[in-house]
Design an enzyme around this catalytic site. Structure first.
Site, PDB file in Angstrom:
ATOM      1  N   ASP A  34       0.855  -1.179   0.000  1.00 29.61           N
ATOM      2  CA  ASP A  34       0.000   0.000   0.000  1.00 29.61           C
ATOM      3  C   ASP A  34       0.901   1.242   0.000  1.00 29.61           C
ATOM      4  OD1 ASP A  34      -1.686   2.086   0.629  1.00 29.61           O
ATOM      5  OD2 ASP A  34      -2.530   1.134   2.423  1.00 29.61           O
ATOM      6  N   ASN A  92      -7.223  11.769 -10.940  1.00 28.61           N
ATOM      7  CA  ASN A  92      -8.000  12.079 -12.142  1.00 28.61           C
ATOM      8  C   ASN A  92      -7.857  13.579 -12.405  1.00 28.61           C
ATOM      9  OD1 ASN A  92     -10.236  13.514 -10.866  1.00 28.61           O
ATOM     10  ND2 ASN A  92     -10.744  11.514  -9.993  1.00 28.61           N
ATOM     11  N   ASP A 137      -6.059   6.828  -5.523  1.00 31.56           N
ATOM     12  CA  ASP A 137      -6.390   8.227  -5.247  1.00 31.56           C
ATOM     13  C   ASP A 137      -7.221   8.335  -3.953  1.00 31.56           C
ATOM     14  OD1 ASP A 137      -6.722  10.930  -5.631  1.00 31.56           O
ATOM     15  OD2 ASP A 137      -7.994  10.760  -7.407  1.00 31.56           O
ATOM     16  N   GLY A 187      -5.363   0.581 -13.337  1.00 34.32           N
ATOM     17  CA  GLY A 187      -6.582   0.190 -12.621  1.00 34.32           C
ATOM     18  C   GLY A 187      -7.793   0.517 -13.474  1.00 34.32           C
ATOM     19  N   VAL A 188      -8.606   1.425 -12.961  1.00 31.83           N
ATOM     20  CA  VAL A 188      -9.832   1.833 -13.665  1.00 31.83           C
ATOM     21  C   VAL A 188      -9.541   2.348 -15.088  1.00 31.83           C
ATOM     22  CG1 VAL A 188     -11.714   3.526 -13.599  1.00 31.83           C
ATOM     23  CG2 VAL A 188     -11.040   2.352 -11.527  1.00 31.83           C
TER      24      VAL A 188
HETATM   25  P1  ADP Z   1      -5.973   4.656 -12.650  1.00 32.74           P
HETATM   26  O1  ADP Z   1      -7.250   5.438 -12.742  1.00 32.74           O
HETATM   27  O2  ADP Z   1      -4.751   5.475 -12.972  1.00 32.74           O
HETATM   28  O3  ADP Z   1      -6.039   3.357 -13.392  1.00 32.74           O
HETATM   29  P2  ADP Z   1      -6.356   3.256 -10.099  1.00 32.74           P
HETATM   30  O4  ADP Z   1      -6.250   3.817  -8.729  1.00 32.74           O
HETATM   31  O5  ADP Z   1      -7.653   2.693 -10.541  1.00 32.74           O
HETATM   32  O6  ADP Z   1      -5.820   4.398 -11.068  1.00 32.74           O
HETATM   33  O7  ADP Z   1      -5.266   2.120 -10.272  1.00 32.74           O
HETATM   34  C1  ADP Z   1      -3.878   2.342 -10.430  1.00 32.74           C
HETATM   35  C2  ADP Z   1      -3.118   1.230  -9.741  1.00 32.74           C
HETATM   36  O8  ADP Z   1      -3.061   1.497  -8.346  1.00 32.74           O
HETATM   37  C3  ADP Z   1      -3.788  -0.133  -9.883  1.00 32.74           C
HETATM   38  O9  ADP Z   1      -2.792  -1.069 -10.307  1.00 32.74           O
HETATM   39  C4  ADP Z   1      -4.297  -0.443  -8.478  1.00 32.74           C
HETATM   40  O10 ADP Z   1      -4.218  -1.838  -8.208  1.00 32.74           O
HETATM   41  C5  ADP Z   1      -3.290   0.311  -7.650  1.00 32.74           C
HETATM   42  N1  ADP Z   1      -3.682   0.657  -6.253  1.00 32.74           N
HETATM   43  C6  ADP Z   1      -4.904   0.783  -5.686  1.00 32.74           C
HETATM   44  N2  ADP Z   1      -4.788   1.109  -4.385  1.00 32.74           N
HETATM   45  C7  ADP Z   1      -3.456   1.202  -4.125  1.00 32.74           C
HETATM   46  C8  ADP Z   1      -2.669   1.495  -2.965  1.00 32.74           C
HETATM   47  N3  ADP Z   1      -3.238   1.790  -1.787  1.00 32.74           N
HETATM   48  N4  ADP Z   1      -1.301   1.487  -3.075  1.00 32.74           N
HETATM   49  C9  ADP Z   1      -0.715   1.207  -4.256  1.00 32.74           C
HETATM   50  N5  ADP Z   1      -1.387   0.923  -5.381  1.00 32.74           N
HETATM   51  C10 ADP Z   1      -2.741   0.923  -5.314  1.00 32.74           C
END
Ligand code: ADP
Length: 178
Positions: free
Chosen positions: A18, A32, A42, A127-128
């Site tokens: 994390d 975003n 985020d 991610g998203v």
């Molecule tokens: P984006 O919109 O840029 O895709 P996301 O937050 O949906 O952003 O995902 C980006 C990456 O961050 C993903 O690989 C997700 O698994 C990861 N992620 C989510 N929470 C955490 C966290 N607490 N620490 C590190 N990485 C994270």
């Protein structure tokens, strides 16, 4: 004289976990464009940093994909948060690769300008935003290595991967480089 690649690779760390827990000068937020918080990493960063982070973000006027803006870290252990919206992946023909490159490049530029000696990155856009993980990882590594080489700026760079798949991808690519 420019620094060599093996020196740079000694300063790149791949770990699972994390990013909000990292004790580094700066953590990077896959934000975003509004910079007003969201889901995924985020949301986690805003929750951990507390409401003052959102207050400061409100003064920034957003950011275009690939741009980066810096704030304080508030309740985080990190001194700074660098906010950068990555690209939304729409098949690869909409400049996604160069926008993702810009996110990493501009984050490193702000780290340099603010005299950071360590920085932690999530896997931006994977991610998203749907960026294919393998390609996103190549871009992250090559952009950061190139920045350190060209700018003669060596700092500790942590890639903090939340999911097993990204962790495996990063491990594989770093091994291939060394
Ligand atoms: P984006 O919109 O840029 O895709 P996301 O937050 O949906 O952003 O995902 C980006 C990456 O961050 C993903 O690989 C997700 O698994 C990861 N992620 C989510 N929470 C955490 C966290 N607490 N620490 C590190 N990485 C994270």
């Amino acid at each position: 004289m420019s620094v060599n690649k093996s020196t740079i690779l000694q300063h790149i760390y791949i770990q699972k976990g994390d990013i909000t827990k990292m004790e580094v000068d700066a953590i990077v937020n896959a934000a975003n464009p509004s910079l007003l918080g969201g889901g995924g990493v985020d949301g986690a960063i805003h929750r951990a940093a507390g409401p003052q982070l959102l207050e400061e973000c409100r003064t920034l006027g957003g950011a275009q994909p690939g741009e980066a803006k810096i704030t304080k870290g508030y309740r985080l252990k990190a001194k700074y948060v660098i906010h950068t919206p990555g690209p939304v992946y729409r098949g690869g023909k909409y400049n996604e690769a160069s926008i993702l490159q810009n996110s990493y490049y501009n984050s490193m530029r702000l780290a340099k300008e603010n005299h950071c000696t360590s920085i932690a990155f999530p896997a931006i856009s994977t991610g998203v935003y749907g960026y294919p993980k393998d390609e996103a990882c190549r871009i992250a590594l090559s952009t950061i290595i190139e920045f350190m080489e060209k700018e003669n700026f060596i700092i500790d760079v942590y890639f903090v991967l939340f999911d097993d798949e990204n962790y495996a991808v990063y491990k594989k690519h770093v091994q291939e480089l060394s």
